[in-house]
Design an enzyme around this catalytic site. Sequence first.
Site, PDB file in Angstrom:
ATOM      1  N   LYS A 196       6.882  -1.643  -8.337  1.00  0.00           N
ATOM      2  CA  LYS A 196       5.652  -1.727  -7.546  1.00  0.00           C
ATOM      3  C   LYS A 196       5.975  -2.406  -6.227  1.00  0.00           C
ATOM      4  CE  LYS A 196       0.951  -3.490  -7.431  1.00  0.00           C
ATOM      5  NZ  LYS A 196      -0.171  -4.027  -8.214  1.00  0.00           N
ATOM      6  N   LYS A 254       5.063   2.893  -7.888  1.00  0.00           N
ATOM      7  CA  LYS A 254       3.815   2.778  -7.133  1.00  0.00           C
ATOM      8  C   LYS A 254       4.106   2.215  -5.755  1.00  0.00           C
ATOM      9  CE  LYS A 254      -0.461   0.231  -7.380  1.00  0.00           C
ATOM     10  NZ  LYS A 254      -1.147  -0.875  -7.977  1.00  0.00           N
TER      11      LYS A 254
HETATM   12  C1  PBG Z   1      -3.662  -5.310  -8.996  1.00  0.00           C
HETATM   13  C2  PBG Z   1      -3.498  -3.879  -8.615  1.00  0.00           C
HETATM   14  C3  PBG Z   1      -3.480  -3.330  -7.323  1.00  0.00           C
HETATM   15  C4  PBG Z   1      -3.448  -1.952  -7.492  1.00  0.00           C
HETATM   16  C5  PBG Z   1      -3.426  -1.695  -8.860  1.00  0.00           C
HETATM   17  N1  PBG Z   1      -3.444  -2.900  -9.538  1.00  0.00           N
HETATM   18  C6  PBG Z   1      -3.558  -3.976  -6.008  1.00  0.00           C
HETATM   19  C7  PBG Z   1      -2.529  -4.922  -5.599  1.00  0.00           C
HETATM   20  O1  PBG Z   1      -1.483  -5.075  -6.211  1.00  0.00           O
HETATM   21  O2  PBG Z   1      -2.782  -5.602  -4.601  1.00  0.00           O
HETATM   22  C8  PBG Z   1      -3.486  -0.967  -6.358  1.00  0.00           C
HETATM   23  C9  PBG Z   1      -4.028   0.386  -6.683  1.00  0.00           C
HETATM   24  C10 PBG Z   1      -4.438   1.206  -5.522  1.00  0.00           C
HETATM   25  O3  PBG Z   1      -4.256   0.856  -4.346  1.00  0.00           O
HETATM   26  O4  PBG Z   1      -4.990   2.280  -5.768  1.00  0.00           O
HETATM   27  N2  PBG Z   1      -2.529  -5.999  -9.319  1.00  0.00           N
END
Ligand code: PBG
Length: 329
Positions: A196, A254
Amino acid sequence: MYPLRRNRRLRTNESMRSLVRETIISPNDFIVPLFVVEGKGVKEEIASMPNYYRLSLDNLQKEVKELWKLGLKSVLLFVKVDDKLKDNSGKEALNADGLMQRAIKTVKDAVPEMIVMTDVALDPFSVYGHDGIISEGKVLNDDTNAVLAEMSLSHAIAGADVVAPSDMMDGRIFEIRTLLEDEGFCDTAIMAYSAKYASAFYGPFRDALDSAPVDAKDIPKDKKTYQMDYGNREEAIRETLMDIDEGADIVMVKPGLCYLDIVREIKDAVNVPVAVYQVSGEYAMLKAAAEKGWIDHDAVMLEQVTAIKRAGASMIASYFAKDAVKLIN
Ligand code: PBG
């Protein structure tokens, strides 16, 4: 005689093309992210995500029934938490009667066969908008892990099939897996957000949940000490292999489109299913361009989700899931 081979022969018409097509999108490919809020009859459109909504539990129930009819069989739940319930410990995340726990039960009651996946991270519960507990300007790793494990257990008790830690703390998969096993939840799967990246594409999501990092003294302004640097490739493999060692059943990359090189590389390096999250900013960009009339929304959407699958995704978490499935059905 030249040429003996003509590649265009297999492209002459749609019947021929469909015969040789390598990547086909189906409803089974999708995970539907859903945003849940308190209240009754609530269906609020998210400003930066046109045609995407925050739903109260009654509307969540209707939505999952509709999704099931369309052939969509898994949802990924996120909750928007009341400001009054936010703190620096994530206490509300463990509330057996919290919004997430009630949302899990709502989906399972409405459609028992629906796969319920839950986001595991502290940001929606954090006064500071961070995925972990903060102390002296830092996001604490091990203290956060203990809460994430309890949070996962609480989701499993409520009926979640899959917990999805999205926080990027080190060692959290091991902590979660150990606690789930100890407590008898050996069938609860873990989908780890393994690679991520610290991405600007998460902006609209943070609007949806009001979960952006706050701008205050001694609070990190961004998530770069835990989410990955987008210049890195090898690190993605390392993160992913570690999560598998620690007990992850599914690993995730992601965001999606900007990271398809990583998707393919991870797909080739592992032997567990790879999920890809086509995130909120990707959704917003296409919606905005389509609203301007600059791009053919449906055609570009299908091209994008197909590209993600072709790159190696076994499943795609996407805000386009419903639109895409309506088109292909
Ligand atoms: C929370 C989380 C996020 C997303 C999924 N879980 C945001 C972040 O990490 O700040 C992002 C998903 C999206 O942008 O569609 N940890």
